[in-house]
Design a protein around this motif. Structure first.
Motif, PDB file in Angstrom:
ATOM      1  N   ALA A 427       0.863  -1.170   0.000  1.00 10.99           N
ATOM      2  CA  ALA A 427       0.000   0.000   0.000  1.00 10.99           C
ATOM      3  C   ALA A 427       0.904   1.226   0.000  1.00 10.99           C
ATOM      4  O   ALA A 427       2.106   1.139   0.261  1.00 10.99           O
ATOM      5  CB  ALA A 427      -0.890  -0.012   1.238  1.00 10.99           C
ATOM      6  N   ALA A 428       0.312   2.398  -0.288  1.00  9.99           N
ATOM      7  CA  ALA A 428       1.111   3.626  -0.350  1.00  9.99           C
ATOM      8  C   ALA A 428       1.818   3.896   0.972  1.00  9.99           C
ATOM      9  O   ALA A 428       2.962   4.368   0.986  1.00  9.99           O
ATOM     10  CB  ALA A 428       0.227   4.815  -0.730  1.00  9.99           C
ATOM     11  N   ASP A 429       1.166   3.574   2.096  1.00 10.45           N
ATOM     12  CA  ASP A 429       1.805   3.857   3.376  1.00 10.45           C
ATOM     13  C   ASP A 429       2.999   2.939   3.619  1.00 10.45           C
ATOM     14  O   ASP A 429       3.949   3.312   4.320  1.00 10.45           O
ATOM     15  CB  ASP A 429       0.800   3.767   4.521  1.00 10.45           C
ATOM     16  N   GLU A 430       2.995   1.737   3.027  1.00 10.20           N
ATOM     17  CA  GLU A 430       4.146   0.853   3.167  1.00 10.20           C
ATOM     18  C   GLU A 430       5.330   1.358   2.344  1.00 10.20           C
ATOM     19  O   GLU A 430       6.481   1.319   2.798  1.00 10.20           O
ATOM     20  CB  GLU A 430       3.772  -0.572   2.741  1.00 10.20           C
ATOM     21  N   VAL A 431       5.049   1.833   1.131  1.00 13.33           N
ATOM     22  CA  VAL A 431       6.102   2.449   0.332  1.00 13.33           C
ATOM     23  C   VAL A 431       6.643   3.667   1.060  1.00 13.33           C
ATOM     24  O   VAL A 431       7.860   3.893   1.125  1.00 13.33           O
ATOM     25  CB  VAL A 431       5.587   2.833  -1.065  1.00 13.33           C
ATOM     26  N   ARG A 432       5.738   4.449   1.615  1.00 12.81           N
ATOM     27  CA  ARG A 432       6.140   5.647   2.356  1.00 12.81           C
ATOM     28  C   ARG A 432       7.049   5.282   3.526  1.00 12.81           C
ATOM     29  O   ARG A 432       8.053   5.957   3.797  1.00 12.81           O
ATOM     30  CB  ARG A 432       4.874   6.353   2.865  1.00 12.81           C
ATOM     31  N   GLU A 433       6.731   4.224   4.234  1.00 12.52           N
ATOM     32  CA  GLU A 433       7.550   3.822   5.375  1.00 12.52           C
ATOM     33  C   GLU A 433       8.946   3.405   4.934  1.00 12.52           C
ATOM     34  O   GLU A 433       9.943   3.750   5.575  1.00 12.52           O
ATOM     35  CB  GLU A 433       6.863   2.679   6.130  1.00 12.52           C
ATOM     36  N   LEU A 434       9.038   2.685   3.825  1.00 10.53           N
ATOM     37  CA  LEU A 434      10.356   2.315   3.305  1.00 10.53           C
ATOM     38  C   LEU A 434      11.116   3.560   2.848  1.00 10.53           C
ATOM     39  O   LEU A 434      12.323   3.679   3.098  1.00 10.53           O
ATOM     40  CB  LEU A 434      10.201   1.315   2.169  1.00 10.53           C
ATOM     41  N   ASN A 435      10.421   4.500   2.188  1.00 14.85           N
ATOM     42  CA  ASN A 435      11.076   5.741   1.782  1.00 14.85           C
ATOM     43  C   ASN A 435      11.632   6.490   2.987  1.00 14.85           C
ATOM     44  O   ASN A 435      12.725   7.074   2.930  1.00 14.85           O
ATOM     45  CB  ASN A 435      10.080   6.651   1.048  1.00 14.85           C
ATOM     46  N   ARG A 436      10.888   6.505   4.087  1.00 13.66           N
ATOM     47  CA  ARG A 436      11.354   7.214   5.289  1.00 13.66           C
ATOM     48  C   ARG A 436      12.652   6.617   5.821  1.00 13.66           C
ATOM     49  O   ARG A 436      13.426   7.306   6.480  1.00 13.66           O
ATOM     50  CB  ARG A 436      10.291   7.155   6.395  1.00 13.66           C
ATOM     51  N   HIS A 437      12.877   5.349   5.553  1.00 14.58           N
ATOM     52  CA  HIS A 437      14.107   4.694   5.988  1.00 14.58           C
ATOM     53  C   HIS A 437      15.198   4.729   4.913  1.00 14.58           C
ATOM     54  O   HIS A 437      16.245   4.094   5.075  1.00 14.58           O
ATOM     55  CB  HIS A 437      13.830   3.246   6.377  1.00 14.58           C
ATOM     56  N   GLY A 438      14.950   5.452   3.828  1.00 16.56           N
ATOM     57  CA  GLY A 438      15.962   5.559   2.784  1.00 16.56           C
ATOM     58  C   GLY A 438      15.985   4.395   1.817  1.00 16.56           C
ATOM     59  O   GLY A 438      16.910   4.278   1.014  1.00 16.56           O
ATOM     60  N   VAL A 439      14.986   3.523   1.869  1.00 14.24           N
ATOM     61  CA  VAL A 439      14.924   2.352   0.995  1.00 14.24           C
ATOM     62  C   VAL A 439      14.064   2.690  -0.217  1.00 14.24           C
ATOM     63  O   VAL A 439      12.851   2.892  -0.098  1.00 14.24           O
ATOM     64  CB  VAL A 439      14.349   1.127   1.727  1.00 14.24           C
ATOM     65  N   LYS A 440      14.669   2.758  -1.378  1.00 11.48           N
ATOM     66  CA  LYS A 440      13.919   3.044  -2.597  1.00 11.48           C
ATOM     67  C   LYS A 440      13.095   1.828  -3.013  1.00 11.48           C
ATOM     68  O   LYS A 440      13.554   0.682  -2.896  1.00 11.48           O
ATOM     69  CB  LYS A 440      14.873   3.441  -3.725  1.00 11.48           C
ATOM     70  N   VAL A 441      11.885   2.091  -3.510  1.00 14.39           N
ATOM     71  CA  VAL A 441      11.009   1.030  -4.005  1.00 14.39           C
ATOM     72  C   VAL A 441      10.840   1.222  -5.506  1.00 14.39           C
ATOM     73  O   VAL A 441      10.333   2.245  -5.964  1.00 14.39           O
ATOM     74  CB  VAL A 441       9.640   1.060  -3.305  1.00 14.39           C
ATOM     75  N   ASN A 442      11.294   0.235  -6.263  1.00 14.21           N
ATOM     76  CA  ASN A 442      11.243   0.266  -7.723  1.00 14.21           C
ATOM     77  C   ASN A 442      10.210  -0.763  -8.177  1.00 14.21           C
ATOM     78  O   ASN A 442      10.333  -1.943  -7.854  1.00 14.21           O
ATOM     79  CB  ASN A 442      12.622  -0.059  -8.295  1.00 14.21           C
ATOM     80  N   ALA A 443       9.190  -0.318  -8.886  1.00 17.58           N
ATOM     81  CA  ALA A 443       8.050  -1.188  -9.188  1.00 17.58           C
ATOM     82  C   ALA A 443       8.127  -1.770 -10.594  1.00 17.58           C
ATOM     83  O   ALA A 443       8.486  -1.085 -11.539  1.00 17.58           O
ATOM     84  CB  ALA A 443       6.747  -0.404  -9.037  1.00 17.58           C
ATOM     85  N   TRP A 444       7.758  -3.047 -10.744  1.00 21.44           N
ATOM     86  CA  TRP A 444       7.671  -3.708 -12.044  1.00 21.44           C
ATOM     87  C   TRP A 444       6.425  -4.591 -12.059  1.00 21.44           C
ATOM     88  O   TRP A 444       5.979  -5.023 -11.004  1.00 21.44           O
ATOM     89  CB  TRP A 444       8.928  -4.545 -12.320  1.00 21.44           C
ATOM     90  N   THR A 445       5.906  -4.988 -13.201  1.00 22.91           N
ATOM     91  CA  THR A 445       6.007  -4.277 -14.462  1.00 22.91           C
ATOM     92  C   THR A 445       4.732  -3.463 -14.561  1.00 22.91           C
ATOM     93  O   THR A 445       3.638  -4.030 -14.580  1.00 22.91           O
ATOM     94  CB  THR A 445       6.138  -5.255 -15.637  1.00 22.91           C
ATOM     95  N   VAL A 446       4.850  -2.140 -14.610  1.00 22.43           N
ATOM     96  CA  VAL A 446       3.726  -1.224 -14.471  1.00 22.43           C
ATOM     97  C   VAL A 446       3.246  -0.821 -15.858  1.00 22.43           C
ATOM     98  O   VAL A 446       3.921  -0.067 -16.556  1.00 22.43           O
ATOM     99  CB  VAL A 446       4.122   0.018 -13.659  1.00 22.43           C
ATOM    100  N   ASN A 447       2.092  -1.328 -16.257  1.00 22.60           N
ATOM    101  CA  ASN A 447       1.553  -1.040 -17.582  1.00 22.60           C
ATOM    102  C   ASN A 447       0.215  -0.300 -17.530  1.00 22.60           C
ATOM    103  O   ASN A 447      -0.545  -0.307 -18.492  1.00 22.60           O
ATOM    104  CB  ASN A 447       1.408  -2.337 -18.394  1.00 22.60           C
ATOM    105  N   ASP A 448      -0.064   0.339 -16.403  1.00 23.60           N
ATOM    106  CA  ASP A 448      -1.238   1.200 -16.242  1.00 23.60           C
ATOM    107  C   ASP A 448      -0.750   2.572 -15.811  1.00 23.60           C
ATOM    108  O   ASP A 448      -0.042   2.695 -14.809  1.00 23.60           O
ATOM    109  CB  ASP A 448      -2.182   0.655 -15.167  1.00 23.60           C
ATOM    110  N   LEU A 449      -1.135   3.612 -16.538  1.00 24.23           N
ATOM    111  CA  LEU A 449      -0.670   4.958 -16.236  1.00 24.23           C
ATOM    112  C   LEU A 449      -1.008   5.378 -14.815  1.00 24.23           C
ATOM    113  O   LEU A 449      -0.207   6.003 -14.131  1.00 24.23           O
ATOM    114  CB  LEU A 449      -1.253   5.957 -17.233  1.00 24.23           C
TER     115      LEU A 449
END
Length: 595
Positions: A427-449
């Protein structure tokens, strides 16, 4: 609930004029569109710690293992940080050793930060789940030098000085999977750092939150990087046929047509030790031949051609080597995500040799589903960033451990970011939590704008670059300095750079934001200032899916040497802000940079 990030308002529908061939994107709820900017704050007292609005609270650790406030010391307590992530700053080896004990016993996912990179490495060795930040303020270094220093010392984040950096350096660092933070202490510096694409700000968190909340147009900051998946991009050849995956021709089409940040390609090793680009362990699916890649020599492989699994087609491409890609793009600004598919460590060795021979160490990252391969790559070349590919749906929540914490348990010991299957995780809050710790989240394979920007991803890997091609990624002022007389009306000129250079669109609804030195007024004749002096501005563009900030523009208001000002002045007349409907601004392709 404190405001620590911005929601991005997206359009209710795609802009008019999008080609019918482009698939209709899945729309996400507007409130799901988020920014990933992290706010850091240096804490000087227990009172400041109790009321901080920061995502990350930075405290100095004494040699005796206490928090060193300006008015005294106190014992470390993780509970005292509330919702903020602790960041322990060490200046001496004794302080670093004390910080390591605190992290191990009380806060395993905290940051360790220092201006001495060796101290960060020291703590990270004994605290594998922690996160590292190297304080490089005051250091004038290239992006590659910063990346090397950060990665060699088991960190992911760099704290930099704004005046010694620019937007191009920040973009390069983000492409190299480094989390970029700037120390800022004014509204002007905050906006400038955000316009550069900063991942984080070290500032008074309450004031920074106020700055972030100023604009009605919600910003997505920084913008997501885009990777062409195996070179796939929706580009077509002149005869209308598709390009084939993992070929040089497909990668060139993705870069030329959509100006992608990366091409993602897959590596196996031939029998005679050459790294070749092929997704499958065999050539059966994508070529006119058959057989196991790693059981053949390069000469044997090249008896066959890539036909995209279409027997009898007249369009055939060479099975490429890694070196073929590097030679093709030697003079471009394309970066590479190199997925190690081979189970053999020799594939990493061979790839590193080709990287070194072609001078590409500053433009590559390794990704893999194999933690062993990534750990081996780091042991051989620790400066190159790595990212672990995982669906992560196999990670079950453990007692007392959130999913982001479970992710950090896996990726932090190898100092990796995470490349996640966006369909099954987060969820967005989980990505946000990883970002707060400096962990980049790179998503695959995203085929919806709608999914490109709805979670705060650092990057998205896609087969459909065409989907985002009409979304501008940068607003470029035509002039960095505009000189006018007091009261003289003027208009700003700018271009909007988009992934698709052939998509021309008149864009409107831009606004000038004054960030320092004074203010501007506006009437039907344009912008003007009554007083002499310098005014620093940014241009705000509201796109269909996110808003963008330009780089700073300086307006110099000077008394004319021998006459009066008036009418439309410097800066041309490309548009009168905020409305641009008749401006005719063209979307330009990213320029290649000399290296």
């Amino acid at each position: 609930m404190k405001r620590t990030f911005l929601s991005l308002l997206c359009a209710a529908a795609l802009a008019a004029g999008i080609a019918a061939a482009v698939p209709v994107p899945v729309q996400a709820d507007r409130e799901d569109f988020v920014s990933s900017v992290t706010l850091f704050e240096s804490i000087g007292s227990a009172e400041e710690l109790s009321r901080t609005e920061a995502d990350v609270a930075v405290v100095k650790i004494s040699d005796g293992g206490k928090i060193a406030f300006s008015d005294g010391e106190q014992d470390f307590s993780a509970a005292a940080f509330g919702d903020a992530v602790p960041c322990l700053y060490a200046e001496t080896q004794a302080a670093a050793e004390a910080a390591a004990r605190i992290i191990a016993e009380q806060s395993p996912y905290a940051y360790i930060a220092s201006a001495d990179p060796a101290l960060v490495a020291l703590v990270r060795e004994s605290c594998p789940a922690a996160n590292g930040m190297i304080d490089l303020r005051g250091k004038d270094m290239t992006a590659t030098e910063i990346r090397d220093t950060v990665n060699k010392n088991a960190a992911k984040s760099a704290l930099l000085t704004l005046s010694l950096s620019d937007a191009d350096e920040v973009l390069a660092l983000r492409r190299l999977l480094v989390t970029v933070c700037f120390e800022t202490d004014s509204r002007e510096e905050r906006y400038t750092a955000l316009s550069y694409g900063a991942d984080g700000l070290l500032d008074d968190a309450a004031e920074a939150n106020d700055t972030l909340a100023e604009q009605d147009a919600k910003l997505i900051l920084p913008r997501p990087l885009v990777a062409s998946h195996r070179g796939n991009s929706s580009a077509r050849r002149g005869d209308g046929s598709p390009y084939y995956e993992n070929t040089v021709a497909a990668a060139r089409a993705a870069y030329e047509n959509f100006s992608v940040d990366y091409v993602e390609i897959d590596l196996y090793l031939t029998k005679d030790g050459c790294p070749v680009v092929m997704h499958d362990p065999t050539i059966d699916r994508t070529t006119n031949g058959s057989g196991n890649v790693e059981a053949m020599t390069l000469e044997e492989l090249r008896r066959y051609k890539v036909d995209g699994g279409q027997p009898g087609t007249a369009v055939l491409d060479e099975i490429p080597t890694l070196e073929d890609f590097f030679k093709e793009f030697a003079d471009d600004d394309l970066y590479f995500l190199l997925e190690i598919k081979s189970p053999r460590f020799a594939c990493v060795d061979a790839a590193l040799a080709v990287i070194e021979e072609n001078g590409m160490a500053g433009r590559v990252n390794f990704i893999s589903f194999s933690a062993e391969q990534l750990n081996y790559a780091r042991s051989k070349k620790p400066e190159i960033s790595v990212s672990l590919l995982r669906g992560l749906n196999d990670l079950t929540d453990e007692e007392g451990s959130s999913r982001p914490q479970k992710v950090m348990d896996i990726v932090n010991p190898m100092n990796a970011s995470v490349s996640a299957d966006y369909m099954t995780v987060y969820a967005a809050d989980e990505v946000r939590e990883l970002n707060r710790h400096g962990v980049k989240v790179n998503a695959w394979t995203v085929n919806d704008l709608g999914r490109f920007v709805d979670k705060g991803y650092a990057s998205v890997t896609t087969d459909m670059c065409e989907l985002i091609s009409r979304q501008p990624y940068e607003i470029v002022p035509e002039e960095e300095v505009i000189t006018v007389a007091p009261g003289e009306r003027f208009r700003f000129g700018a271009t909007a750079a988009a992934w698709d250079e052939n998509y021309d669109k008149q864009i409107g609804n831009c606004t000038a934001i004054c960030i320092g030195g004074g203010s501007l007024s506006q009437d039907d004749g344009g912008y003007y200032a009554e007083e002499t002096g310098e005014i620093r501005c940014l241009l705000l563009y509201e796109g269909d899916y996110y808003a963008l900030l330009s780089r700073p523009v300086t307006v110099r208001v000077e008394e004319p040497a021998g006459g009066c000002g008036g009418g439309i002045g410097a800066g041309g007349a490309l548009f009168a802000l905020p409305l641009l409907a008749a401006a005719g601004i063209l979307l330009l392709k990213k320029r290649k940079t000399e290296r």
